[in-house]
Design an enzyme around this catalytic site. Sequence first.
Site, PDB file in Angstrom:
ATOM      1  N   TYR A  88      -5.402   8.099   0.050  1.00  0.00           N
ATOM      2  CA  TYR A  88      -3.974   7.759   0.091  1.00  0.00           C
ATOM      3  C   TYR A  88      -3.384   8.209   1.429  1.00  0.00           C
ATOM      4  O   TYR A  88      -2.663   7.453   2.086  1.00  0.00           O
ATOM      5  CB  TYR A  88      -3.250   8.419  -1.088  1.00  0.00           C
ATOM      6  CG  TYR A  88      -1.804   7.980  -1.244  1.00  0.00           C
ATOM      7  CD1 TYR A  88      -1.496   6.768  -1.862  1.00  0.00           C
ATOM      8  CD2 TYR A  88      -0.759   8.771  -0.780  1.00  0.00           C
ATOM      9  CE1 TYR A  88      -0.164   6.359  -2.007  1.00  0.00           C
ATOM     10  CE2 TYR A  88       0.565   8.371  -0.927  1.00  0.00           C
ATOM     11  CZ  TYR A  88       0.857   7.167  -1.535  1.00  0.00           C
ATOM     12  OH  TYR A  88       2.177   6.768  -1.671  1.00  0.00           O
ATOM     13  N   LYS A 134      -1.756   5.617   4.294  1.00  0.00           N
ATOM     14  CA  LYS A 134      -0.363   5.649   4.747  1.00  0.00           C
ATOM     15  C   LYS A 134      -0.274   5.973   6.245  1.00  0.00           C
ATOM     16  O   LYS A 134       0.639   5.495   6.927  1.00  0.00           O
ATOM     17  CB  LYS A 134       0.445   6.630   3.900  1.00  0.00           C
ATOM     18  CG  LYS A 134       0.572   6.180   2.428  1.00  0.00           C
ATOM     19  CD  LYS A 134       1.252   4.818   2.298  1.00  0.00           C
ATOM     20  CE  LYS A 134       1.462   4.403   0.862  1.00  0.00           C
ATOM     21  NZ  LYS A 134       2.140   3.103   0.711  1.00  0.00           N
TER      22      LYS A 134
HETATM   23  N1  LIG Z   1       6.616   7.375  -5.756  1.00  0.00           N
HETATM   24  C1  LIG Z   1       6.397   8.112  -4.677  1.00  0.00           C
HETATM   25  O1  LIG Z   1       6.477   9.373  -4.720  1.00  0.00           O
HETATM   26  C2  LIG Z   1       6.101   7.467  -3.353  1.00  0.00           C
HETATM   27  C3  LIG Z   1       6.250   8.241  -2.190  1.00  0.00           C
HETATM   28  C4  LIG Z   1       5.968   7.664  -0.954  1.00  0.00           C
HETATM   29  C5  LIG Z   1       5.568   6.344  -0.881  1.00  0.00           C
HETATM   30  N2  LIG Z   1       5.424   5.612  -2.018  1.00  0.00           N
HETATM   31  C6  LIG Z   1       4.986   4.223  -1.874  1.00  0.00           C
HETATM   32  O2  LIG Z   1       6.002   3.360  -2.348  1.00  0.00           O
HETATM   33  C7  LIG Z   1       5.413   2.155  -2.825  1.00  0.00           C
HETATM   34  C8  LIG Z   1       5.919   1.876  -4.236  1.00  0.00           C
HETATM   35  O3  LIG Z   1       5.510   2.940  -5.073  1.00  0.00           O
HETATM   36  P1  LIG Z   1       6.201   3.265  -6.473  1.00  0.00           P
HETATM   37  O4  LIG Z   1       6.290   4.735  -6.577  1.00  0.00           O
HETATM   38  O5  LIG Z   1       7.397   2.419  -6.655  1.00  0.00           O
HETATM   39  O6  LIG Z   1       5.002   2.808  -7.443  1.00  0.00           O
HETATM   40  P2  LIG Z   1       4.955   1.911  -8.734  1.00  0.00           P
HETATM   41  O7  LIG Z   1       3.604   2.120  -9.314  1.00  0.00           O
HETATM   42  O8  LIG Z   1       6.154   2.157  -9.577  1.00  0.00           O
HETATM   43  O9  LIG Z   1       5.062   0.419  -8.127  1.00  0.00           O
HETATM   44  C9  LIG Z   1       4.025  -0.165  -7.385  1.00  0.00           C
HETATM   45  C10 LIG Z   1       4.000  -1.656  -7.683  1.00  0.00           C
HETATM   46  O10 LIG Z   1       2.973  -2.263  -6.870  1.00  0.00           O
HETATM   47  C11 LIG Z   1       2.317  -3.235  -7.656  1.00  0.00           C
HETATM   48  N3  LIG Z   1       0.980  -3.512  -7.146  1.00  0.00           N
HETATM   49  C12 LIG Z   1      -0.100  -2.682  -7.150  1.00  0.00           C
HETATM   50  N4  LIG Z   1      -1.160  -3.311  -6.629  1.00  0.00           N
HETATM   51  C13 LIG Z   1      -0.746  -4.558  -6.274  1.00  0.00           C
HETATM   52  C14 LIG Z   1      -1.384  -5.681  -5.671  1.00  0.00           C
HETATM   53  N5  LIG Z   1      -2.694  -5.672  -5.355  1.00  0.00           N
HETATM   54  N6  LIG Z   1      -0.651  -6.787  -5.422  1.00  0.00           N
HETATM   55  C15 LIG Z   1       0.670  -6.832  -5.762  1.00  0.00           C
HETATM   56  N7  LIG Z   1       1.319  -5.813  -6.353  1.00  0.00           N
HETATM   57  C16 LIG Z   1       0.620  -4.685  -6.595  1.00  0.00           C
HETATM   58  C17 LIG Z   1       2.269  -2.606  -9.048  1.00  0.00           C
HETATM   59  O11 LIG Z   1       2.021  -3.588 -10.067  1.00  0.00           O
HETATM   60  C18 LIG Z   1       3.640  -1.960  -9.146  1.00  0.00           C
HETATM   61  O12 LIG Z   1       4.588  -2.845  -9.710  1.00  0.00           O
HETATM   62  C19 LIG Z   1       3.899   2.359  -2.744  1.00  0.00           C
HETATM   63  O13 LIG Z   1       3.415   1.756  -1.557  1.00  0.00           O
HETATM   64  C20 LIG Z   1       3.759   3.865  -2.674  1.00  0.00           C
HETATM   65  O14 LIG Z   1       2.562   4.249  -2.040  1.00  0.00           O
HETATM   66  C21 LIG Z   1       5.694   6.134  -3.261  1.00  0.00           C
END
Ligand SMILES: NC(=O)c1ccc[n+]([C@@H]2O[C@H](COP(=O)([O-])OP(=O)(O)OC[C@H]3O[C@@H](n4cnc5c(N)ncnc54)[C@H](O)[C@@H]3O)[C@@H](O)[C@H]2O)c1
Length: 255
Positions: A177, A181
Amino acid sequence: MSAQVKTLNGVALVTGAGSGIGRQLCLAYAQVGCRAIVLADIKIDGINETISLIKARGYATQTLGLETDVTDMVSVKHMVSETISAFGSLDYAANVAGITATARVPTAIYPHEEYDKILEINTKGVLICMQQQIQVMQKQDATCTPGIDNPLRAQRGSIVNIASITGFAALQNMMPYNVSKHAVIGLTKSAAIDHAPQEIRINAVCPGMTETPMVAGRKIYTVPGKSRGWAVEGNGKQRLAIPEEIADLRSMRDT
Ligand SMILES: NC(=O)c1ccc[n+]([C@@H]2O[C@H](COP(=O)([O-])OP(=O)(O)OC[C@H]3O[C@@H](n4cnc5c(N)ncnc54)[C@H](O)[C@@H]3O)[C@@H](O)[C@H]2O)c1
């Protein structure tokens, strides 16, 4: 109906639109007056829930849900071409879809299968989506968003990739991960400098730990009665972020 503040008027495309940060971003695009939003996610149920939330708030924005796998070139080309067929332009793209690490073991023994999967979705997925989005934006006229009248700020499109604080620092036992990123930041910087001359703006947002299903699914954060101490350590607010904060377009629009 929730209050609408018209600061954007074009067509938005959000991947990962069915959950967490992507869902909140769709609601934010609707709230600021986008005329249409294309919601892409690998899970159609999540897309439909987000569309229901947009409609429940009474926003006038048109919506189009597209089941899409960001790792599949055919699927991504379809996502972008359907956006143009349905609404005529692609003005704002947000590449949010992503997955987290699950094995959670030290680098020396991290399974390669999971490394490949995370890099495929979090990094190559962003690349594939960005390439298709840029190719469409390059053909559009440069225009100013509402409230901006300096022609020097006209743009053919704006792309925001969701990276992470782990694009700068490493979380323990999260090597793939962290790598994915860091790479999203490199991709964003490269694409931004390559396409700035064509008036396409490309930025990354790097959230800290945010309260979404991605995080809630990890028992380590949610053991009843245990503090989330380490997760908020060094965080001024002493709490996890909420997805609305990450999706706040007032701070994102002028990045
Ligand atoms: N939640 C956190 O703490 C956090 C922190 C920093 C960055 N992020 C990043 O933010 C983004 C969203 O994360 P989140 O926390 O909302 O997660 P989440 O799991 O709630 O949402 C992620 C979405 O991506 C979709 N997805 C996964 N694989 C896919 C694919 N191959 N094609 C299309 N859609 C796909 C999933 O179905 C889901 O709806 C991610 O890139 C994550 O790495 C999250």
